[in-house]
Design an enzyme around this catalytic site. Structure first.
Site, PDB file in Angstrom:
ATOM      1  N   GLN A 160       0.847  -1.196   0.000  1.00 49.63           N
ATOM      2  CA  GLN A 160       0.000   0.000   0.000  1.00 49.63           C
ATOM      3  C   GLN A 160       0.884   1.248   0.000  1.00 49.63           C
ATOM      4  O   GLN A 160       1.840   1.353   0.754  1.00 49.63           O
ATOM      5  CB  GLN A 160      -0.973   0.008   1.174  1.00 49.63           C
ATOM      6  CG  GLN A 160      -0.375  -0.180   2.549  1.00 49.63           C
ATOM      7  CD  GLN A 160      -1.440  -0.228   3.627  1.00 49.63           C
ATOM      8  OE1 GLN A 160      -2.549   0.256   3.449  1.00 49.63           O
ATOM      9  NE2 GLN A 160      -1.114  -0.818   4.763  1.00 49.63           N
TER      10      GLN A 160
ATOM     11  N   HIS B 239      -2.369  -0.127  -4.176  1.00 43.46           N
ATOM     12  CA  HIS B 239      -3.416   0.404  -3.315  1.00 43.46           C
ATOM     13  C   HIS B 239      -3.810   1.814  -3.766  1.00 43.46           C
ATOM     14  O   HIS B 239      -4.907   2.041  -4.216  1.00 43.46           O
ATOM     15  CB  HIS B 239      -3.002   0.401  -1.838  1.00 43.46           C
ATOM     16  CG  HIS B 239      -4.097   0.806  -0.902  1.00 43.46           C
ATOM     17  ND1 HIS B 239      -4.269   2.109  -0.477  1.00 43.46           N
ATOM     18  CD2 HIS B 239      -5.082   0.099  -0.310  1.00 43.46           C
ATOM     19  CE1 HIS B 239      -5.315   2.178   0.331  1.00 43.46           C
ATOM     20  NE2 HIS B 239      -5.828   0.965   0.445  1.00 43.46           N
TER      21      HIS B 239
ATOM     22  N   ASP C 231     -15.110  -3.992   0.351  1.00 43.67           N
ATOM     23  CA  ASP C 231     -14.473  -3.428   1.543  1.00 43.67           C
ATOM     24  C   ASP C 231     -15.541  -2.766   2.405  1.00 43.67           C
ATOM     25  O   ASP C 231     -15.906  -3.264   3.463  1.00 43.67           O
ATOM     26  CB  ASP C 231     -13.380  -2.452   1.158  1.00 43.67           C
ATOM     27  CG  ASP C 231     -12.671  -1.852   2.376  1.00 43.67           C
ATOM     28  OD1 ASP C 231     -12.953  -2.286   3.505  1.00 43.67           O
ATOM     29  OD2 ASP C 231     -11.834  -0.959   2.201  1.00 43.67           O
TER      30      ASP C 231
ATOM     31  N   ASP D 167      -7.593   1.022  -4.450  1.00 43.81           N
ATOM     32  CA  ASP D 167      -8.706   1.233  -3.523  1.00 43.81           C
ATOM     33  C   ASP D 167      -9.259   2.630  -3.741  1.00 43.81           C
ATOM     34  O   ASP D 167      -8.526   3.623  -3.639  1.00 43.81           O
ATOM     35  CB  ASP D 167      -8.211   1.074  -2.084  1.00 43.81           C
ATOM     36  CG  ASP D 167      -9.347   1.011  -1.068  1.00 43.81           C
ATOM     37  OD1 ASP D 167     -10.503   1.263  -1.461  1.00 43.81           O
ATOM     38  OD2 ASP D 167      -9.070   0.710   0.100  1.00 43.81           O
TER      39      ASP D 167
END
Length: 426
Positions: free
Chosen positions: A178, A200, A311, A240
């Site tokens: 990430q 990420h 998520d 994300d």
């Protein structure tokens, strides 16, 4: 003579976590970033400011053998959002660990991990019958797993594998790096280190994604170009977006405009596989599942090979089961601190076996070295599809912790198992 190793005492020590607590709702509402901090007032209950220093609570179990087992209570960066437990204040919960939790654990057999973990998971010490904060269940169960492994002179991965009658992985699980907001420099680091899954990206605002999603598309194009410079490197891209694409496009998510945009993302990322986490945040588990399933169906009908990752509103074991049963995601993130006991994370990964949904053993940048190492054992025991490099947002440290713990554990297991045949990884 009783030679059973028992838990003699329980201590709790306020410590620090690897990142910060952030008020996600305030950030999504447009809080202005000022350097590393944010300007404005918090929105989510429990926050004193939009960005606060992360906290943890280390749990130490003193065993009758004289050894100490450790676990860390910690909570996710975006606490109090998306159906999660409220902000975790370590000093406020210390008395709970050293009080009712300790009373229930003293004298118990340290080798009985699953029994002890389930006992803590079911505790309701509050007057209203509320369960323990997920962070407490998470940290205490880590210490219980460490206690069982220490008492039996084995690895935490083996304790879990024995508890669920599964065979651990014989090679490390792919690690997902990430990047934090430094998404280009840290991605460069990941590329140079050959990270299996990256980056990420932390696309948690419309500004970062772009008013029409153009910045995310351009970033993936840049990342693909950089990756192709490295011979023999075949990573998987995973970004994300924290529900922001839902704000950019809005429902319904199977319409041509949305599918075409995901096709653009797919083209930008080519030739590498692409996963998009949290494409929208619809405000409840039921509406989120419907929206995710709608998007997944639209992408399938359009022949767009982008995997969607659950998520938001996928926090507990029951949530994971609901997303899997509904076929609402290609991948579910098992967000370890949100599930409570560490055994619940293992169960969530295992519930994906035999389904079309892969399990990503995730968590948060706001964890600790102890919880990260413990999760490496969970990933190995359950053969998760990927595991998060954590804690922190600097990438290098978390990648080192998780990778090295898995490599050491695999090497130790190979020495211990010796010539015994073990099944090959899936």
């Amino acid at each position: 003579m009783d030679v059973t190793v028992r838990i003699e005492s329980v201590r709790a020590v306020p410590t620090v976590s690897g990142f910060f607590f952030d008020d996600q709702r305030a950030i999504k509402a447009g809080a202005e970033q000022e350097g590393f901090d944010y300007r404005g007032d918090p929105v989510t209950p429990g926050f004193r400011r939009i960005r606060e220093a992360g906290e943890a609570l280390s749990v130490e179990l003193e065993l009758s053998s004289g050894e100490i087992a450790t676990g860390d209570c910690c909570a996710v960066q975006y606490s109090g959002a998306g159906g999660r437990d409220p902000l975790f204040r370590a000093r406020e919960y210390r008395s709970v660990v050293e009080g009712p939790v300790a009373e229930n654990l003293r004298g118990r057999d340290a080798t009985a991990f699953l029994t002890n973990a389930k006992l803590v998971e079911a505790m309701t010490p509050g007057e209203g019958g509320d369960r323990l904060h997920t962070a407490i269940r998470y940290g205490v169960s880590q210490a219980l797993l460490d206690a069982a492994a220490t008492s039996q002179r084995t690895t935490m991965a083996d304790v879990l594998a024995d508890a669920y009658d599964v065979e651990p992985a014989t090679e490390p699980i792919p690690v997902f790096g990430q990047s934090g907001d430094d998404r280009r420099v840290n991605a460069e680091k990941m590329l140079l280190k050959g990270v299996p899954v990256l980056p990420h990206g932390l696309f948690n605002s419309v500004e970062k994604v772009g008013e029409s999603g153009e910045r995310l598309r351009d970033y993936l194009g840049w990342l693909s170009e950089r990756a192709t410079r490295l011979d023999g490197y075949e990573p998987r891209f995973h970004v994300d977006v924290y529900g922001i694409l839902g704000e950019v496009f809005g429902p319904p998510y199977d319409r041509a405009e949305v599918v075409d945009y995901f096709a653009d993302l797919r083209a930008a990322a080519a030739p590498y596989p692409l996963q998009v986490e949290g494409p929208m945040d619809e405000g409840s588990r039921e509406t989120q599942i419907r929206a995710m399933a709608e998007l997944r169906d639209g992408l399938a009908d359009g022949g767009v090979a982008v995997d969607v990752v659950a998520d938001e509103w996928c926090n507990t074991f029951d949530d994971v089961q609901a997303f899997v049963d509904a076929g609402a995601a290609d991948v579910v993130q098992v967000k370890t601190p949100d599930l409570g006991g560490i055994h619940r994370s293992a169960e969530a990964v295992l519930t994906c076996r035999g389904t079309d949904t892969r399990a990503y053993l995730g968590g948060t940048c706001n964890e600790t070295d102890v919880s990260a190492r413990t999760c490496a054992h969970v990933a190995l025991a359950t053969r998760a599809a990927q595991v998060l490099a954590k804690p922190g947002m600097g990438f290098d440290e978390g990648f080192m912790l998780v990778t090295n713990e898995m490599r050491r554990t695999v090497a130790r297991r190979k020495r211990t198992v010796g010539e015994r045949e073990v099944p090959a990884d899936d």
